[in-house]
Design a protein around this motif. Structure first.
Motif, PDB file in Angstrom:
ATOM      1  N   HIS A 120      65.242  82.128 -10.547  1.00 45.81           N
ATOM      2  CA  HIS A 120      64.776  81.887 -11.915  1.00 45.81           C
ATOM      3  C   HIS A 120      65.084  80.451 -12.355  1.00 45.81           C
ATOM      4  CE1 HIS A 120      63.853  82.640 -16.107  1.00 45.81           C
ATOM      5  NE2 HIS A 120      65.069  82.224 -16.454  1.00 45.81           N
ATOM      6  N   VAL A 121      66.302  79.994 -12.052  1.00 39.05           N
ATOM      7  CA  VAL A 121      66.688  78.636 -12.449  1.00 39.05           C
ATOM      8  C   VAL A 121      65.865  77.593 -11.685  1.00 39.05           C
ATOM      9  CG1 VAL A 121      68.578  76.961 -12.377  1.00 39.05           C
ATOM     10  CG2 VAL A 121      68.999  79.303 -13.160  1.00 39.05           C
ATOM     11  N   SER A 122      65.659  77.832 -10.401  1.00 42.41           N
ATOM     12  CA  SER A 122      64.881  76.857  -9.615  1.00 42.41           C
ATOM     13  C   SER A 122      63.433  76.799 -10.086  1.00 42.41           C
ATOM     14  CB  SER A 122      64.947  77.220  -8.129  1.00 42.41           C
ATOM     15  OG  SER A 122      64.329  78.471  -7.880  1.00 42.41           O
ATOM     16  N   GLN A 123      62.908  77.937 -10.561  1.00 35.93           N
ATOM     17  CA  GLN A 123      61.540  77.921 -11.102  1.00 35.93           C
ATOM     18  C   GLN A 123      61.459  77.070 -12.366  1.00 35.93           C
ATOM     19  OE1 GLN A 123      60.526  82.050 -11.603  1.00 35.93           O
ATOM     20  NE2 GLN A 123      59.444  82.151  -9.639  1.00 35.93           N
ATOM     21  N   GLN A 124      62.496  77.151 -13.185  1.00 43.22           N
ATOM     22  CA  GLN A 124      62.504  76.329 -14.405  1.00 43.22           C
ATOM     23  C   GLN A 124      62.553  74.834 -14.075  1.00 43.22           C
ATOM     24  OE1 GLN A 124      65.933  78.030 -16.461  1.00 43.22           O
ATOM     25  NE2 GLN A 124      64.578  79.080 -17.903  1.00 43.22           N
ATOM     26  N   LEU A 125      63.232  74.523 -12.960  1.00 40.76           N
ATOM     27  CA  LEU A 125      63.385  73.114 -12.598  1.00 40.76           C
ATOM     28  C   LEU A 125      62.230  72.601 -11.741  1.00 40.76           C
ATOM     29  CD1 LEU A 125      67.203  73.082 -11.750  1.00 40.76           C
ATOM     30  CD2 LEU A 125      66.098  72.371 -13.872  1.00 40.76           C
ATOM     31  N   ALA A 126      61.409  73.502 -11.244  1.00 44.33           N
ATOM     32  CA  ALA A 126      60.296  73.090 -10.387  1.00 44.33           C
ATOM     33  C   ALA A 126      59.139  72.543 -11.233  1.00 44.33           C
ATOM     34  CB  ALA A 126      59.835  74.264  -9.530  1.00 44.33           C
ATOM     35  N   PHE A 127      58.062  72.156 -10.549  1.00 45.54           N
ATOM     36  CA  PHE A 127      56.937  71.492 -11.224  1.00 45.54           C
ATOM     37  C   PHE A 127      56.283  72.381 -12.266  1.00 45.54           C
ATOM     38  CE2 PHE A 127      53.635  68.672 -12.033  1.00 45.54           C
ATOM     39  CZ  PHE A 127      52.408  69.308 -11.921  1.00 45.54           C
ATOM     40  N   GLU A 128      56.297  73.721 -12.005  1.00 49.81           N
ATOM     41  CA  GLU A 128      55.633  74.594 -12.963  1.00 49.81           C
ATOM     42  C   GLU A 128      56.348  74.630 -14.310  1.00 49.81           C
ATOM     43  OE1 GLU A 128      56.484  75.353  -9.981  1.00 49.81           O
ATOM     44  OE2 GLU A 128      54.735  75.982  -8.823  1.00 49.81           O
ATOM     45  N   GLY A 129      57.625  74.305 -14.341  1.00 50.15           N
ATOM     46  CA  GLY A 129      58.363  74.329 -15.598  1.00 50.15           C
ATOM     47  C   GLY A 129      58.265  73.016 -16.340  1.00 50.15           C
ATOM     48  N   SER A 130      58.844  73.016 -17.515  1.00 49.20           N
ATOM     49  CA  SER A 130      58.775  71.815 -18.354  1.00 49.20           C
ATOM     50  C   SER A 130      59.562  70.670 -17.739  1.00 49.20           C
ATOM     51  CB  SER A 130      59.311  72.128 -19.749  1.00 49.20           C
ATOM     52  OG  SER A 130      60.660  72.593 -19.681  1.00 49.20           O
ATOM     53  N   ILE A 131      60.686  70.961 -17.132  1.00 43.96           N
ATOM     54  CA  ILE A 131      61.494  69.894 -16.532  1.00 43.96           C
ATOM     55  C   ILE A 131      60.741  69.268 -15.358  1.00 43.96           C
ATOM     56  CG2 ILE A 131      63.702  69.357 -15.437  1.00 43.96           C
ATOM     57  CD1 ILE A 131      64.962  71.611 -16.957  1.00 43.96           C
ATOM     58  N   GLY A 132      60.066  70.114 -14.601  1.00 38.96           N
ATOM     59  CA  GLY A 132      59.284  69.581 -13.483  1.00 38.96           C
ATOM     60  C   GLY A 132      58.220  68.617 -13.946  1.00 38.96           C
ATOM     61  N   LYS A 133      57.602  68.935 -15.054  1.00 43.83           N
ATOM     62  CA  LYS A 133      56.580  68.029 -15.583  1.00 43.83           C
ATOM     63  C   LYS A 133      57.200  66.730 -16.063  1.00 43.83           C
ATOM     64  CE  LYS A 133      53.467  71.768 -16.996  1.00 43.83           C
ATOM     65  NZ  LYS A 133      52.790  72.448 -18.126  1.00 43.83           N
ATOM     66  N   GLN A 134      58.373  66.836 -16.694  1.00 40.35           N
ATOM     67  CA  GLN A 134      59.051  65.609 -17.130  1.00 40.35           C
ATOM     68  C   GLN A 134      59.462  64.761 -15.926  1.00 40.35           C
ATOM     69  OE1 GLN A 134      62.256  67.131 -19.505  1.00 40.35           O
ATOM     70  NE2 GLN A 134      60.989  67.441 -21.326  1.00 40.35           N
ATOM     71  N   LEU A 135      59.858  65.420 -14.825  1.00 41.10           N
ATOM     72  CA  LEU A 135      60.218  64.681 -13.614  1.00 41.10           C
ATOM     73  C   LEU A 135      58.991  63.952 -13.052  1.00 41.10           C
ATOM     74  CD1 LEU A 135      62.306  63.979 -11.422  1.00 41.10           C
ATOM     75  CD2 LEU A 135      61.623  66.079 -10.232  1.00 41.10           C
ATOM     76  N   GLU A 136      57.846  64.610 -13.107  1.00 42.20           N
ATOM     77  CA  GLU A 136      56.617  63.971 -12.635  1.00 42.20           C
ATOM     78  C   GLU A 136      56.315  62.734 -13.478  1.00 42.20           C
ATOM     79  OE1 GLU A 136      51.816  64.826 -12.234  1.00 42.20           O
ATOM     80  OE2 GLU A 136      53.154  66.291 -13.192  1.00 42.20           O
ATOM     81  N   GLN A 137      56.459  62.864 -14.792  1.00 47.97           N
ATOM     82  CA  GLN A 137      56.202  61.721 -15.672  1.00 47.97           C
ATOM     83  C   GLN A 137      57.190  60.585 -15.390  1.00 47.97           C
ATOM     84  OE1 GLN A 137      56.299  63.223 -19.673  1.00 47.97           O
ATOM     85  NE2 GLN A 137      54.580  64.652 -19.351  1.00 47.97           N
ATOM     86  N   LEU A 138      58.437  60.962 -15.100  1.00 47.17           N
ATOM     87  CA  LEU A 138      59.442  59.955 -14.799  1.00 47.17           C
ATOM     88  C   LEU A 138      59.101  59.196 -13.513  1.00 47.17           C
ATOM     89  CD1 LEU A 138      62.235  58.645 -15.373  1.00 47.17           C
ATOM     90  CD2 LEU A 138      63.257  60.494 -14.023  1.00 47.17           C
ATOM     91  N   MET A 139      58.553  59.902 -12.551  1.00 51.61           N
ATOM     92  CA  MET A 139      58.241  59.271 -11.267  1.00 51.61           C
ATOM     93  C   MET A 139      57.100  58.242 -11.404  1.00 51.61           C
ATOM     94  SD  MET A 139      60.461  60.602  -9.244  1.00 51.61           S
ATOM     95  CE  MET A 139      59.847  60.035  -7.675  1.00 51.61           C
ATOM     96  N   ILE A 140      56.224  58.446 -12.392  1.00 55.90           N
ATOM     97  CA  ILE A 140      55.081  57.535 -12.514  1.00 55.90           C
ATOM     98  C   ILE A 140      55.229  56.567 -13.693  1.00 55.90           C
ATOM     99  CG2 ILE A 140      53.520  59.196 -11.444  1.00 55.90           C
ATOM    100  CD1 ILE A 140      52.532  59.959 -14.215  1.00 55.90           C
ATOM    101  N   ALA A 141      56.344  56.738 -14.470  1.00 58.61           N
ATOM    102  CA  ALA A 141      56.547  55.866 -15.638  1.00 58.61           C
ATOM    103  C   ALA A 141      56.944  54.466 -15.183  1.00 58.61           C
ATOM    104  CB  ALA A 141      57.615  56.461 -16.549  1.00 58.61           C
ATOM    105  N   ASP A 142      56.416  53.451 -15.885  1.00 61.44           N
ATOM    106  CA  ASP A 142      56.718  52.059 -15.542  1.00 61.44           C
ATOM    107  C   ASP A 142      57.637  51.404 -16.569  1.00 61.44           C
ATOM    108  OD1 ASP A 142      55.092  52.225 -13.297  1.00 61.44           O
ATOM    109  OD2 ASP A 142      53.286  51.650 -14.433  1.00 61.44           O
TER     110      ASP A 142
END
Length: 398
Positions: free
Chosen positions: A75-97
């Motif tokens: 359950h915790v890993s799902q929250q941290l993965a891409f499908e969760g909100s944190i995962g989306k924030q991580l994606e944004q962080l990876m492409i932020a300049d």
């Protein structure tokens, strides 16, 4: 015919003392030994049923607790993965300049991670791991330099997530056993991103200590293929080896058996992995052996008491018999003196009293016969004297 006669003569030659001891021991020991046999069968059944049911029940608790822990990690890993909100924030962080955007996203991710850690007290170390670079981000605790997921014991593996069996925590400040999960994070820019989460080390230790039936109970955790991913008996059942059973037992369907001097009981989980509880034969049979030793000592005690009572009984019988034998020898030697019968046993006292009366009566008869014989001899002498006297007178006159 000869054989029967010899057998009969041998039986007849057995002394009264040996017969008394043998019969008394048999009467005392046979019922006791029969009771011991029935008690052993009953106690053995009770102990076996009690121990096996206790181990199986504890195994179910251990398995259920492990399943709940893995479910919580999932359950915790799902929250941290891409499908969760944190995962989306991580994606944004990876492409932020922009530095401001990266700083703001970093703060948001840390806040979310702290919130998840606070609401899940059974979760320990969590972090994002990039396999190709060998780096990790947003770790909630300090990470050991030796961290390498490829060296962890696999407990179960499914599409997108891998569970690792109990292993030493990768938290820099903890050396306790934990469970962990490694879930792939689907990032458009990175194909090597994973979320790594560990259970709390106290939780894992409490789960493995649930089995309180035997103080020396050990555990194995087997993966989906029967491979040992965790072992508390490394010298007998090493990790990364297949848990083997005798050839006539199918591991796929068996839930108990004996292997390498241990009784084992297996409980399967809904996810395919299983937990094995191991009890050594010595510990398993300890209570039964203790009972058998007590019964053996009681048997020796009963035998000693039976022989002692038989000996006392023999002494009670032997003393009057010896006295009776002495009286008979004295009578054969023409000694008719009557001795007081004091055997402390009424029956023997009566027998000796009657024998004494018989001796006295025989002595009286003997005296009467002796007196009669003496009187007869005297009469014969008188008769001869009377016969001699007339002839003596006639001869004198002549």
């Amino acid at each position: 015919m000869n054989t029967d006669h010899v057998r009969k003569s041998r039986i007849e030659r057995i002394s009264l003392k040996n017969r008394i001891l043998f019969l008394f021991s048999a009467v005392a020991l046979i019922p006791f030994l029969f009771s011991c046999y029935l008690s052993y069968r009953t106690i053995n059944s009770i102990l076996t049923t009690k121990l096996q049911s206790g181990i199986q029940n504890n195994l179910k608790q251990v398995t259920l607790s492990l399943e709940n822990t893995l479910s919580n990690l999932n359950h915790v890993s799902q929250q941290l993965a891409f499908e969760g909100s944190i995962g989306k924030q991580l994606e944004q962080l990876m492409i932020a300049d922009q530095p401001y955007d990266r700083s703001d996203l970093t703060d948001q991710i840390k806040y979310q991670l702290n919130l998840i850690a606070f609401t899940n007290p059974n979760i320990g170390l969590s972090m994002y791991y990039f396999r190709d670079d060998g780096i990790y981000l947003f770790e909630t605790m300090g990470v050991k330099d030796s961290f390498d997921p490829d060296k962890l014991p696999i407990m179960a593996s499914y599409y997108g997530i891998t569970y690792f069996g109990p292993h030493i925590s990768n938290d820099r400040f903890n050396d306790q056993y934990v469970l962990s999960a490694l879930r792939k994070v689907d990032l458009p820019e990175r194909d090597d991103a994973y979320i790594y989460s560990e259970s709390s080390f106290k939780l894992t230790q409490s789960i493995l200590d649930l089995d309180g039936i035997s103080k020396n109970t050990a555990h194995l955790i087997l993966d989906n293929h029967g491979r040992v991913s965790y072992s508390e008996l490394e010298d007998v059942f090493p990790e990364n080896t297949t848990f083997s059973v005798p050839d006539d037992t199918s591991l796929a369907v068996s839930t108990s058996g004996i292997a390498s001097g241990y009784y084992w009981y297996r409980q399967y989980s809904n996810q395919g992995w299983s937990v094995v509880s191991l009890v050594s034969k010595a510990d398993y049979n300890q209570e039964k052996n203790h009972w058998m030793m007590q019964m053996f000592l009681l048997t020796l005690l009963f035998a000693a008491v039976s022989l002692a009572i038989g000996w006392l009984l023999w002494k009670m019988v032997y003393r009057p018999l010896s006295q009776f034998h002495r009286e008979m020898k004295q009578m054969l030697n023409s000694n008719f003196n009557v001795v007081d019968a004091n055997s402390r046993i009424p029956e023997f006292e009566m027998l000796l009293t009657q024998f004494g009366r018989m001796k006295a009566h025989i002595a009286r008869l003997y005296s009467e016969v002796e007196l009669k014989e003496k009187r007869r001899a005297d009469l014969e002498i008188e008769k001869l004297l009377y016969q001699i006297n007339p002839h003596f007178l006639m001869n004198t006159l002549d």
